[in-house]
Write an enzyme that holds these catalytic residues in place. Structure first.
Site, PDB file in Angstrom:
ATOM      1  N   ASN A   1       0.818  -1.212   0.000  1.00 55.91           N
ATOM      2  CA  ASN A   1       0.000   0.000   0.000  1.00 55.91           C
ATOM      3  C   ASN A   1       0.852   1.263   0.000  1.00 55.91           C
ATOM      4  OD1 ASN A   1      -2.740  -0.942   0.043  1.00 55.91           O
ATOM      5  ND2 ASN A   1      -2.402  -1.681   2.119  1.00 55.91           N
TER       6      ASN A   1
ATOM      7  N   TYR B   1     -13.512   1.664   3.189  1.00 56.65           N
ATOM      8  CA  TYR B   1     -12.678   2.870   3.198  1.00 56.65           C
ATOM      9  C   TYR B   1     -13.493   4.127   2.903  1.00 56.65           C
ATOM     10  CZ  TYR B   1      -8.524  -0.027   3.486  1.00 56.65           C
ATOM     11  OH  TYR B   1      -7.567  -0.916   3.908  1.00 56.65           O
TER      12      TYR B   1
END
Length: 435
Positions: free
Chosen positions: A158, A258
């Site tokens: 990420n 998210y």
């Protein structure tokens, strides 16, 4: 774009896979998948690469015991030598964390001082992670290109969208992968009482900024049962996402979890200020997991690993690598790859997370249904941020960091962007040569 035109020889009878960041506590999940799904992806050799020798010894020992328990004939080796480890690999998986959990704890803490979400992949914390990570990943990828020029690079590191864009822009044979889509696919399949392979998602957006706008049975042209799912199971889905049921009903879609950072930003900031950062919990989990991995009688992934995150990570990885190497992976998979006209309101060289046909030439995105302006605006805004974030990661400079933060929808105000820039640089100076 490069990815759509590059071929690869057919899947070797047994492939060599290298995992950079092999000392991660996630790795036993990956090993378990390689062992269980060996018919889809036959392995001759698996190399775990990590500079942390102590962790690597513990994880490598458990990995070998998992293979032995499940009767996998492949060999597992460990090394701190990246060049030797990736030499001749058919695929290289990247799962590294520059700065470790200590850096993550900072990413989740200092943004809160400015009233912004503290999270490791989005907002100011996500930018800090990108700045630390992109140069390291590009160096690794160049070394892979020299030692294994035919290898595919699969990025789990990420922020996946920004890292994958950096890799593709540098001409690497790369695909980004996240477990959000496969987790939702498995969830929907259970609610529908059907096999996961029968569930096809109309999945659209960017990494960690996606919506399921359709859930189809049998493939891209199948019946859309999302309205039925929302009617029958909306409370369950909303509970999993920690969003009000009303939001899902009004959207007529299922956002990734998210999106809560955007849809309930102020409430999330209050929650984060009230409790310890997620990194504190993860660090404690990792310590306990590493203790367990050192037990010579343990020969399967422990149940505790599920609390670390990364559900279905191994299934997604095996499916993707098998398809890239000419094996029996699923014909359609959700991946991160060049937009290349898929979402016409974005630049071609943006990296999107969508359904794609995956094969030995890479990932070819499927044309998605029309994207509602409600999603289109946010996708375009975060894409602009990601472009600026990548420039900051590649070229450095406080002004580039400031502009990326100013462009991010979770920041947006110049005073906040300025304050966050100062904190980001102060907390990451050792990882930013230009600073």
């Amino acid at each position: 774009m490069p990815q759509s035109t590059v071929g690869h020889p057919p899947l070797p009878r047994q492939a060599k896979i290298a995992v950079v960041g092999g000392g991660s506590t996630y790795t036993p999940e990956l090993i378990d998948g390689f062992a269980r799904l060996r018919e889809a992806l036959p392995l001759r050799e698996l190399v775990l690469i990590d500079p942390a020798a102590d962790r690597l010894d513990l994880v490598g020992g458990l990995a070998r015991r998992i293979f032995a328990r499940q009767g996998h004939p492949g060999t597992i080796s460990t090394t701190g030598d990246l060049d030797a480890g990736v030499a001749g690999a058919d695929a290289v998986l990247l799962q590294l964390r520059v700065g470790g959990q200590a850096a993550r704890q900072q990413d989740e803490t200092w943004p809160l001082e400015c009233g912004c979400v503290g999270q490791e992949t989005t907002g100011a914390g996500g930018l800090a992670k990108a700045l630390r990570t992109v140069p390291v990943v590009l160096d690794i990828a160049e070394r892979v290109r020299r030692a294994a020029p035919d290898a595919w690079i699969v990025d789990f590191t990420n922020p996946v969208g920004i890292v994958t864009r950096a890799l593709l822009r540098a001409g690497h044979r790369a695909v980004g992968l996240c477990n959000v889509a496969i987790g939702l696919q498995r969830k929907f399949a259970a609610l529908l009482d059907t096999a996961p392979g029968e569930v096809h998602l109309d999945h659209v957006g960017l990494n960690h900024l996606t919506w399921e706008t359709g859930v189809r049975l049998g493939g891209p042209e199948g019946e859309n049962v999302l309205p039925r799912l929302l009617a029958a199971h909306g409370d369950t889905l909303a509970g999993d996402l920690r969003l009000p049921r009303e939001i899902l009903d009004r959207l007529g879609a299922v956002p990734s979890y998210y999106l809560r950072y955007f849809y309930e930003h102020d409430a999330v900031v209050r929650e984060m200020k009230a409790g310890p950062p997620r990194a504190t919990e993860v660090a404690a989990l990792e310590e306990r997991l590493l203790e367990m991995y050192g037990d010579p009688s343990l020969d399967e992934k422990p149940a505790l690993l599920a609390r670390r995150g990364g559900a279905y990570y191994s299934e997604a990885a095996v499916d993707l690598v098998a398809s890239l190497l000419g094996g029996t992976g699923s014909p359609y998979q959700v991946v991160n790859t060049y937009n290349d006209g898929t979402l016409p309101f974005l630049p071609d060289d943006a990296v999107v997370e969508v359904q794609a046909a995956v094969g030995t030439k890479g990932a070819a995105p499927l044309p998605p249904p029309d994207v509602d302006p409600l999603y289109r605006g946010l996708i375009a805004s975060v894409t602009a941020y990601e472009e600026l974030a990548l420039e900051a990661a590649l070229r450095g400079g406080r002004d580039r960091v400031f502009k990326a933060l100013l462009a991010h929808p979770l920041v947006g105000q110049h005073a906040s962007a300025e304050a966050l820039t100062e904190r980001l640089v102060a907390h990451n100076r050792e990882h930013l040569p230009w600073a």
